[in-house]
Design a protein around this motif. Sequence first.
Motif, PDB file in Angstrom:
ATOM      1  N   VAL A  91      12.932  15.818  -7.246  1.00 26.58           N
ATOM      2  CA  VAL A  91      11.644  16.736  -6.576  1.00 26.58           C
ATOM      3  C   VAL A  91      10.759  15.955  -7.072  1.00 26.58           C
ATOM      4  O   VAL A  91      10.183  16.055  -8.425  1.00 26.58           O
ATOM      5  N   ILE A  92       9.716  15.609  -5.900  1.00 29.47           N
ATOM      6  CA  ILE A  92       8.947  14.671  -5.320  1.00 29.47           C
ATOM      7  C   ILE A  92       7.543  15.264  -5.896  1.00 29.47           C
ATOM      8  O   ILE A  92       7.343  16.066  -4.315  1.00 29.47           O
ATOM      9  N   VAL A  93       6.655  15.528  -6.354  1.00 27.42           N
ATOM     10  CA  VAL A  93       5.589  16.276  -6.150  1.00 27.42           C
ATOM     11  C   VAL A  93       4.027  15.522  -6.349  1.00 27.42           C
ATOM     12  O   VAL A  93       3.692  14.771  -6.923  1.00 27.42           O
ATOM     13  N   LYS A  94       3.804  15.895  -5.027  1.00 32.13           N
ATOM     14  CA  LYS A  94       1.939  15.512  -4.918  1.00 32.13           C
ATOM     15  C   LYS A  94       0.941  16.220  -5.733  1.00 32.13           C
ATOM     16  O   LYS A  94       0.990  17.592  -5.357  1.00 32.13           O
ATOM     17  N   MET A  95       0.660  16.073  -7.264  1.00 33.37           N
ATOM     18  CA  MET A  95      -0.605  16.844  -7.545  1.00 33.37           C
ATOM     19  C   MET A  95      -1.953  16.313  -8.632  1.00 33.37           C
ATOM     20  O   MET A  95      -1.386  15.160  -9.066  1.00 33.37           O
ATOM     21  N   ILE A  96      -2.615  16.958  -8.365  1.00 32.68           N
ATOM     22  CA  ILE A  96      -3.528  16.730  -9.626  1.00 32.68           C
ATOM     23  C   ILE A  96      -3.326  16.895 -11.098  1.00 32.68           C
ATOM     24  O   ILE A  96      -2.623  18.582 -11.119  1.00 32.68           O
ATOM     25  N   MET A  97      -3.055  16.939 -11.958  1.00 33.36           N
ATOM     26  CA  MET A  97      -2.415  17.290 -13.331  1.00 33.36           C
ATOM     27  C   MET A  97      -3.587  17.869 -14.249  1.00 33.36           C
ATOM     28  O   MET A  97      -3.785  17.295 -14.602  1.00 33.36           O
ATOM     29  N   THR A  98      -2.929  19.334 -14.473  1.00 39.77           N
ATOM     30  CA  THR A  98      -3.778  20.061 -15.314  1.00 39.77           C
ATOM     31  C   THR A  98      -2.907  21.517 -15.955  1.00 39.77           C
ATOM     32  O   THR A  98      -2.094  21.125 -15.955  1.00 39.77           O
ATOM     33  N   ASP A  99      -3.301  21.826 -17.229  1.00 36.74           N
ATOM     34  CA  ASP A  99      -2.594  22.690 -17.658  1.00 36.74           C
ATOM     35  C   ASP A  99      -1.587  23.731 -16.573  1.00 36.74           C
ATOM     36  O   ASP A  99      -1.118  24.032 -16.606  1.00 36.74           O
ATOM     37  N   GLU A 100      -2.954  23.976 -15.843  1.00 36.46           N
ATOM     38  CA  GLU A 100      -2.539  25.091 -14.855  1.00 36.46           C
ATOM     39  C   GLU A 100      -1.677  24.712 -14.206  1.00 36.46           C
ATOM     40  O   GLU A 100      -0.255  25.238 -13.806  1.00 36.46           O
TER      41      GLU A 100
END
Length: 174
Positions: free
Chosen positions: A68-77
Amino acid sequence: MADEARWYVVHTYSGYENKVASNLEKTVENRQLQDLIQEIRVPTEKVLEVGTDGKRKEVERKTFPGYVIVKMIMTDESWYAVRNIRGCTGFVGPSSKPVPLTDDEVARLGIEKHEIEVSYKVGDSVNIVDGPLEGFIGTVEELDVEKNRIRVVVSMFGRDTPVELELDQAEPVG
């Protein structure tokens, strides 16, 4: 941690891609993580299949089963939210450390469609601005914006030769 959204690849159990995507969408909604996790995609393609009865039918098939491809800002949460979805086995990267896709990989996979403004139509003369025929002038014979293709007839060695190009490889003459 990153401050801009990038595309990451998430590994899932095979056959669980849609379930992981929908569960992740629910989690994003419930925890109000829309600003961190922006898009979730299960890459698919339409394929013409010939059945046992000889009939052709168009089916949608997963391009990358198990991912699955996810566009996200990588944070711990956001990492935790994705990582703890049932059926998700982790991010693609060394020792499960998420590595974002490069812009080149995103373009090659066709994840993000970039709209190309076409300022020419069938019958127009165009100048080829990229590729082996750069500098040649031809006439647009066929235009397919969805597939990002154009067929141009170029006069070479006294013969008309049809050439397939991408839309951004030609521009109107004048």
